[in-house]
Write an enzyme that holds these catalytic residues in place. Structure first.
Site, PDB file in Angstrom:
ATOM      1  N   GLU A 212      27.931  31.035  34.470  1.00 61.39           N
ATOM      2  CA  GLU A 212      27.703  31.971  35.565  1.00 61.39           C
ATOM      3  C   GLU A 212      26.268  32.461  35.497  1.00 61.39           C
ATOM      4  O   GLU A 212      25.548  32.180  34.534  1.00 61.39           O
ATOM      5  CB  GLU A 212      28.700  33.134  35.522  1.00 61.39           C
ATOM      6  CG  GLU A 212      28.588  34.011  34.295  1.00 61.39           C
ATOM      7  CD  GLU A 212      29.638  35.119  34.258  1.00 61.39           C
ATOM      8  OE1 GLU A 212      30.719  34.969  34.828  1.00 61.39           O
ATOM      9  OE2 GLU A 212      29.353  36.142  33.621  1.00 61.39           O
ATOM     10  N   HIS A 250      30.167  41.494  35.244  1.00 65.98           N
ATOM     11  CA  HIS A 250      29.860  41.389  33.821  1.00 65.98           C
ATOM     12  C   HIS A 250      28.492  41.983  33.556  1.00 65.98           C
ATOM     13  O   HIS A 250      27.577  41.841  34.366  1.00 65.98           O
ATOM     14  CB  HIS A 250      29.814  39.933  33.368  1.00 65.98           C
ATOM     15  CG  HIS A 250      31.129  39.242  33.467  1.00 65.98           C
ATOM     16  ND1 HIS A 250      31.248  37.880  33.441  1.00 65.98           N
ATOM     17  CD2 HIS A 250      32.378  39.727  33.604  1.00 65.98           C
ATOM     18  CE1 HIS A 250      32.521  37.558  33.553  1.00 65.98           C
ATOM     19  NE2 HIS A 250      33.231  38.670  33.656  1.00 65.98           N
TER      20      HIS A 250
END
Lengths: 294, 380
Positions: A212, A250
């Site tokens: 990611e 995140h």
């Protein structure tokens, strides 16, 4: 074979008496994982559904011979719990806790490297590890994984780890081990650690890697793959459309300046010979093609 | 969380780092009062969380009360790259002999802290790094050992700061490191760090980003949070405990987990649509959270279809389904909803929704199918 854990791995749960610890600890045991004890200071001598609880990790290790620990405690206690596990003789620590301050993670990581070089930390803020049919430490739903290999999965994102397992299992492709390394800025275990273990594992024939945005771990992994990996790798990187400068959930998932974009990561991986796919479904289909051709 | 310059300076001051004397002002009269108190000449500085203030006319020198009035009046209300100036920082003007650069941040690849120090400050460090990388002295710091004065002394020497500045700079860097670590900063940057003609070293600017995961041990951050200017959609979402980022498209997105939410945005884009938002309802979301998420999306007038993408792990799909029905019973959802439900208790979840499916509420078997459906509805 599997990596990092197997059917004989004995596991204790730090925080077993808490709501989350109990739920996941018992779920892992139901899956067949050897959950041999729990640790909660002050609750030694009690039990959770027959699993003995100890006051300290050391006592738990001495009584049960556990080598792995599943850390399920709130952020402010997580660093101390991880270090206690290492000091108590645990060599594989899985920490799912989300929201640990970055400075605490940095100190904990370096303390482990300096004082406990043989200890591996997975996480924090990760879904854990599952070797289908053998061992499941963490929060992954066991029924979405399929035993028997030949694919290894390593992923930075929680739900996308499940998605990857699902894509493969649906198509009848099993997994040797699926490792969720987590999305925090200082992960204990990184892509390269897992890729190297999969490369060395004779039963793993191909690897699916889910990355990611943020940081440069995917680029570093690409560099490693180029020089060391002979097994095919299929990769998907989430966040192509993510705007720069915004944390996408995140703590680690943020594009800073021109660095950390999904495109840069995909380019680096493609240049290393990795099969780069644009969505999880496409990645699953590519893996089917690769496994059938093995 | 990014701090305004004045907040960064106040944060530095807590750790004993020398900054220019000054204060905030929200009106021309307040600006005059501050200037009269600290003494002329003063610098009137726009407080916005965006670079390029100087070029936009947001930083002005004032040598008397009339100039303070003039500049404060002009800068308050000024639009700098979409940020409207509501607050000023008035500080005593400093004479500058030299401009340096200093910062601490996390070196993620090496899992250590990274200090950057340069005798060429005052310009963007990215430019220095590009054009003259040797002008930056990098210092890798073991988070366990920290930064001591001896190391800082070697560092200022290596960075070739002026002799007269070195000891003060070394001491300041140790304090800045303390602010960075004990103060739980993701970034603590001073640019420029100045040397005055009288031989004093102090911070002329402050750029601080705080790690919100550490907010539980910093009650003093509450005042910084109060001044955060947020997209009203984001504010509403945060109040309900949702992780939401507003975007410009028409497909409202709800997913569980940051990775899946990002991936959902990507897939919507791949099939020809554009997302109105990023919304991660987190792990373990229940019916209440799901209903709140739908309400937040519903309040965005740009949204013309809603894509709910759930892969149950800790989150149970039956809870998600209940939340959808609850939201529908509480408020009128303006756009059609397409759901993709998999994972823990997916069968139960789909069964709960089955009797309620119609052309405003539909399910698709895969993420890709659901994205196509949501996009075609959004574009219809």
């Amino acid at each position: 074979m599997s990596i990092f854990v197997d059917e004989n791995t004995k596991v204790i749960v730090q925080g077993l008496t808490g709501g989350q610890g109990k739920f996941h600890g018992l779920r892992n045991r139901d899956y067949g994982t050897k959950i041999v004890g729990g640790v909660t200071p002050g609750k030694g001598g009690t039990d959770v559904d027959g699993i003995p609880v100890f006051n300290t990790v050391r006592e738990a290790v001495e009584a049960t011979g556990a080598t792995a620990s599943f850390v399920v405690v709130p952020p402010r206690f997580a660093s101390a719990a991880i270090l206690e596990a290492a000091e108590g003789g645990i060599t594989f620590i899985v920490c799912i806790t989300e929201g640990i301050p970055a400075h605490d993670e940095a100190v904990t990581y370096n303390r482990l490297v300096e004082d406990f070089p043989d200890v591996r930390l997975l996480g924090p803020n990760c879904p854990g590890i599952i070797s289908p049919g053998k061992c499941n430490i963490g929060i992954t739903s066991g029924d979405i994984a399929l035993p028997g290999g030949p694919v290894g999965i390593v992923s930075r994102s929680g739900t996308l780890t499940y998605q990857a397992l699902h894509e493969l299992s649906q198509k009848g492709i099993g997994q040797t081990t699926c490792v969720g390394i987590g999305g925090d800025p200082v992960p204990g275990t990184n892509f390269i650690d897992c890729l190297a273990a999969f490369q060395a594992d004779p039963e793993t024939k191909a690897v699916m890697m889910i990355g990611e945005i943020g940081g440069s771990e995917e680029e570093r992994a690409a560099e490693w793959i180029k020089h060391n990996m002979t097994k095919p790798v299929v990769a998907y990187v989430a966040g192509v459309t993510a705007p720069p400068g915004r944390k996408m959930g995140h703590a680690g998932a943020i594009i800073s300046g021109s660095k950390g974009t999904a495109q840069a990561k995909m380019d680096a991986l493609a240049a290393a010979g990795v099969h780069v796919c644009l969505n999880p479904t496409e990645a699953g289909e590519k893996m089917v093609e690769i496994v059938r051709a093995l | 969380m990014d701090l305004f310059e004045y907040q960064g300076k106040q944060y530095f001051a807590r750790y004993g780092i020398a900054v220019s004397p000054g204060d905030v002002a929200d009106s021309v009269e307040e600006a005059v009062a501050v200037a009269e108190r600290i003494g002329y000449p003063v610098v009137v500085k726009a407080q916005v969380k965006v670079g390029g203030r100087g070029k936009a006319g947001g930083v002005k020198l004032a040598s008397d009360v009339d100039e303070v009035r003039l500049h404060a009046g002009n800068i308050l209300g000024l639009d700098i790259k979409g940020h409207v100036v509501r607050r000023l920082w008035i500080e005593r003007s400093s004479d500058i002999a030299k401009e340096y650069y200093a910062s601490f941040t996390l070196d993620r690849p090496n899992k250590t802290h990274l200090g950057m120090l340069s005798a060429q400050g005052g310009v963007e460090i990215e430019v220095v790094a590009e054009e003259n990388p040797d002008a930056i002295a990098f210092l890798s710091i073991d988070p366990v050992r920290g930064l001591d004065l001896e190391t800082a002394r070697r560092w200022v020497h290596e960075a070739e700061l002026d002799e007269v500045a070195r000891e003060q700079a070394a001491e300041l860097l140790v304090k800045l490191y303390e602010c960075y670590t004990a103060g739980d900063c993701d970034l603590a940057e001073i640019n420029p760090l100045i040397l005055t003609p009288e031989g004093r070293v102090h911070a002329l600017d402050a750029k601080v980003t705080l790690d919100e995961n550490a907010s539980y041990r910093h009650p003093e951050w509450e005042e910084y949070r109060a001044t955060e200017t947020e997209d009203p959609r984001e504010k509403r979402a945060k109040e309900k405990g949702l992780n939401y980022i507003g975007l410009d498209g028409t497909v409202g997105i709800i997913a569980n987990g940051a990775g899946l939410a990002m991936s959902t945005l990507d897939v919507v884009n791949q099939v020809g649509g554009s997302a109105a938002n990023f919304l991660d309802i987190g792990g373990g979301a229940n019916a209440d959270v799901m209903a709140a998420a739908l309400e937040v999306i519903n309040s965005d007038p740009k949204v013309t279809s809603i894509f709910v993408n759930i892969f149950g792990g800790i989150t149970r799909v039956d809870e998600v389904a209940k939340g959808v029905l609850e939201a529908l019973s509480r408020v009128t959802i303006n756009s059609p909803i397409v759901l993709r439900l998999d994972g823990t208790n997916a069968v139960e979840g789909r069964a709960i929704l089955a009797p309620h499916l119609n052309d405003r509420l539909m399910t698709e078997p895969t993420m890709l199918d659901a994205a196509r459906r949501a996009v075609s509805l959004a574009n219809a």
